[in-house]
Scaffold this motif. Sequence first.
Motif, PDB file in Angstrom:
ATOM      1  N   ILE A 114      10.750   2.565  -7.151  1.00 16.47           N
ATOM      2  CA  ILE A 114      10.817   1.356  -7.964  1.00 16.47           C
ATOM      3  C   ILE A 114      10.055   0.232  -7.280  1.00 16.47           C
ATOM      4  O   ILE A 114      10.001   0.147  -6.060  1.00 16.47           O
ATOM      5  N   LEU A 115       9.448  -0.581  -8.103  1.00 12.16           N
ATOM      6  CA  LEU A 115       8.732  -1.757  -7.623  1.00 12.16           C
ATOM      7  C   LEU A 115       9.758  -2.762  -7.138  1.00 12.16           C
ATOM      8  O   LEU A 115      10.717  -3.070  -7.839  1.00 12.16           O
ATOM      9  N   LYS A 116       9.549  -3.284  -5.932  1.00  6.62           N
ATOM     10  CA  LYS A 116      10.473  -4.246  -5.346  1.00  6.62           C
ATOM     11  C   LYS A 116      10.011  -5.684  -5.538  1.00  6.62           C
ATOM     12  O   LYS A 116      10.830  -6.589  -5.607  1.00  6.62           O
ATOM     13  N   ASP A 117       8.704  -5.905  -5.580  1.00 13.06           N
ATOM     14  CA  ASP A 117       8.172  -7.260  -5.715  1.00 13.06           C
ATOM     15  C   ASP A 117       6.671  -7.146  -5.919  1.00 13.06           C
ATOM     16  O   ASP A 117       6.079  -6.082  -5.730  1.00 13.06           O
ATOM     17  N   LEU A 118       6.082  -8.260  -6.294  1.00 13.66           N
ATOM     18  CA  LEU A 118       4.629  -8.374  -6.415  1.00 13.66           C
ATOM     19  C   LEU A 118       4.273  -9.773  -5.945  1.00 13.66           C
ATOM     20  O   LEU A 118       4.786 -10.760  -6.480  1.00 13.66           O
ATOM     21  N   ASP A 119       3.429  -9.846  -4.930  1.00 13.84           N
ATOM     22  CA  ASP A 119       2.979 -11.140  -4.421  1.00 13.84           C
ATOM     23  C   ASP A 119       1.568 -10.979  -3.872  1.00 13.84           C
ATOM     24  O   ASP A 119       0.908  -9.967  -4.119  1.00 13.84           O
ATOM     25  N   GLU A 120       1.116 -11.958  -3.105  1.00  9.56           N
ATOM     26  CA  GLU A 120      -0.260 -11.913  -2.589  1.00  9.56           C
ATOM     27  C   GLU A 120      -0.499 -10.715  -1.672  1.00  9.56           C
ATOM     28  O   GLU A 120      -1.626 -10.266  -1.513  1.00  9.56           O
ATOM     29  N   ALA A 121       0.562 -10.148  -1.085  1.00  5.36           N
ATOM     30  CA  ALA A 121       0.413  -8.957  -0.238  1.00  5.36           C
ATOM     31  C   ALA A 121       0.185  -7.703  -1.077  1.00  5.36           C
ATOM     32  O   ALA A 121      -0.380  -6.735  -0.601  1.00  5.36           O
ATOM     33  N   GLY A 122       0.651  -7.720  -2.324  1.00  8.52           N
ATOM     34  CA  GLY A 122       0.468  -6.571  -3.195  1.00  8.52           C
ATOM     35  C   GLY A 122       1.759  -6.168  -3.885  1.00  8.52           C
ATOM     36  O   GLY A 122       2.693  -6.965  -4.026  1.00  8.52           O
ATOM     37  N   TYR A 123       1.812  -4.912  -4.302  1.00  5.51           N
ATOM     38  CA  TYR A 123       2.931  -4.327  -5.032  1.00  5.51           C
ATOM     39  C   TYR A 123       3.857  -3.669  -4.009  1.00  5.51           C
ATOM     40  O   TYR A 123       3.460  -2.733  -3.321  1.00  5.51           O
ATOM     41  N   HIS A 124       5.097  -4.151  -3.906  1.00  8.41           N
ATOM     42  CA  HIS A 124       6.019  -3.724  -2.852  1.00  8.41           C
ATOM     43  C   HIS A 124       6.836  -2.498  -3.242  1.00  8.41           C
ATOM     44  O   HIS A 124       7.343  -2.412  -4.364  1.00  8.41           O
ATOM     45  N   VAL A 125       6.995  -1.593  -2.270  1.00 10.33           N
ATOM     46  CA  VAL A 125       7.926  -0.470  -2.340  1.00 10.33           C
ATOM     47  C   VAL A 125       8.609  -0.382  -0.984  1.00 10.33           C
ATOM     48  O   VAL A 125       8.153  -0.992  -0.019  1.00 10.33           O
ATOM     49  N   SER A 126       9.692   0.382  -0.917  1.00 11.31           N
ATOM     50  CA  SER A 126      10.375   0.503   0.374  1.00 11.31           C
ATOM     51  C   SER A 126      10.849   1.928   0.596  1.00 11.31           C
ATOM     52  O   SER A 126      11.040   2.700  -0.355  1.00 11.31           O
ATOM     53  N   THR A 127      11.031   2.242   1.873  1.00 13.28           N
ATOM     54  CA  THR A 127      11.511   3.556   2.274  1.00 13.28           C
ATOM     55  C   THR A 127      11.898   3.488   3.753  1.00 13.28           C
ATOM     56  O   THR A 127      11.593   2.508   4.433  1.00 13.28           O
ATOM     57  N   ARG A 128      12.508   4.518   4.231  1.00 13.45           N
ATOM     58  CA  ARG A 128      12.763   4.608   5.676  1.00 13.45           C
ATOM     59  C   ARG A 128      11.432   4.903   6.369  1.00 13.45           C
ATOM     60  O   ARG A 128      10.632   5.684   5.872  1.00 13.45           O
ATOM     61  N   ASN A 129      11.240   4.310   7.532  1.00 15.78           N
ATOM     62  CA  ASN A 129       9.983   4.564   8.250  1.00 15.78           C
ATOM     63  C   ASN A 129       9.940   5.962   8.851  1.00 15.78           C
ATOM     64  O   ASN A 129       8.935   6.364   9.419  1.00 15.78           O
ATOM     65  N   THR A 130      11.016   6.719   8.684  1.00 14.19           N
ATOM     66  CA  THR A 130      11.060   8.109   9.136  1.00 14.19           C
ATOM     67  C   THR A 130      10.848   9.090   7.983  1.00 14.19           C
ATOM     68  O   THR A 130      10.879  10.299   8.201  1.00 14.19           O
ATOM     69  N   SER A 131      10.638   8.577   6.765  1.00 13.17           N
ATOM     70  CA  SER A 131      10.481   9.452   5.602  1.00 13.17           C
ATOM     71  C   SER A 131       9.115  10.134   5.607  1.00 13.17           C
ATOM     72  O   SER A 131       8.190   9.711   6.303  1.00 13.17           O
ATOM     73  N   ARG A 132       9.004  11.174   4.788  1.00 13.17           N
ATOM     74  CA  ARG A 132       7.714  11.869   4.669  1.00 13.17           C
ATOM     75  C   ARG A 132       6.645  10.946   4.108  1.00 13.17           C
ATOM     76  O   ARG A 132       5.508  10.961   4.564  1.00 13.17           O
ATOM     77  N   LYS A 133       6.999  10.113   3.116  1.00 13.53           N
ATOM     78  CA  LYS A 133       5.981   9.214   2.558  1.00 13.53           C
ATOM     79  C   LYS A 133       5.524   8.196   3.590  1.00 13.53           C
ATOM     80  O   LYS A 133       4.350   7.850   3.635  1.00 13.53           O
ATOM     81  N   ALA A 134       6.435   7.710   4.446  1.00 17.79           N
ATOM     82  CA  ALA A 134       6.041   6.770   5.499  1.00 17.79           C
ATOM     83  C   ALA A 134       5.083   7.450   6.486  1.00 17.79           C
ATOM     84  O   ALA A 134       4.079   6.851   6.902  1.00 17.79           O
ATOM     85  N   GLN A 135       5.363   8.692   6.833  1.00 15.13           N
ATOM     86  CA  GLN A 135       4.468   9.433   7.721  1.00 15.13           C
ATOM     87  C   GLN A 135       3.103   9.621   7.059  1.00 15.13           C
ATOM     88  O   GLN A 135       2.059   9.454   7.687  1.00 15.13           O
TER      89      GLN A 135
END
Length: 186
Positions: free
Chosen positions: A69-90
């Motif tokens: 799910i989209l968490k926010d949209l600002d000048e940095a871009g379209y935000h998403v979140s996950t654990r930094n240990t997840s497969r997508k983070a890797q």
Amino acid sequence: MSDLAARLRTLPAFPEEMAEFDLDSLPDDPNQLFLAWLEEAIASGARQPHAMTFQTLLADGSPVGRTLILKDLDEAGYHVSTRNTSRKAQQLREDPRAAMTFFWRESGRQVQLNGTVTALGEDISQRDWLARPTADGQPNPEWQVYALQPERIEFMQARADRNHVRAGYVRTGGRWSHGAITTPAG
């Protein structure tokens, strides 16, 4: 044609009434159009209008997708979140290129974005973590918010005749250019 193929052809596809997509009145900034379409999806009562397929790349270059799910949209871009240990983070550490595909079936609209993802600061990540319904009030050092800064965005408004209307935006040198995308039906 198999029985499955025949059954699939009979399923409803798009709503009977869909909005017109006026390519002559495109905003210069695609984020304005995205936010307008998202707001319309929210107002329509669409379920999880902020959900999208988020695609990353495996080490061999193969794409892999999952729903986020989209968490926010600002000048940095379209935000998403996950654990930094997840497969997508890797996968994002190995190759920061990613894509998002939003689809609002109730209006026959789709938005595809692709670009580069960056990890945002600890303060943003912890604010997001603590705002989650399951948060226990304690920080989570594994939680990471990422922002996709799009380089290309395509907007598509479906039509019953399958001659969908598309507009594409490309960012070059920090500036957006846009225009109609014409492709044959199918």
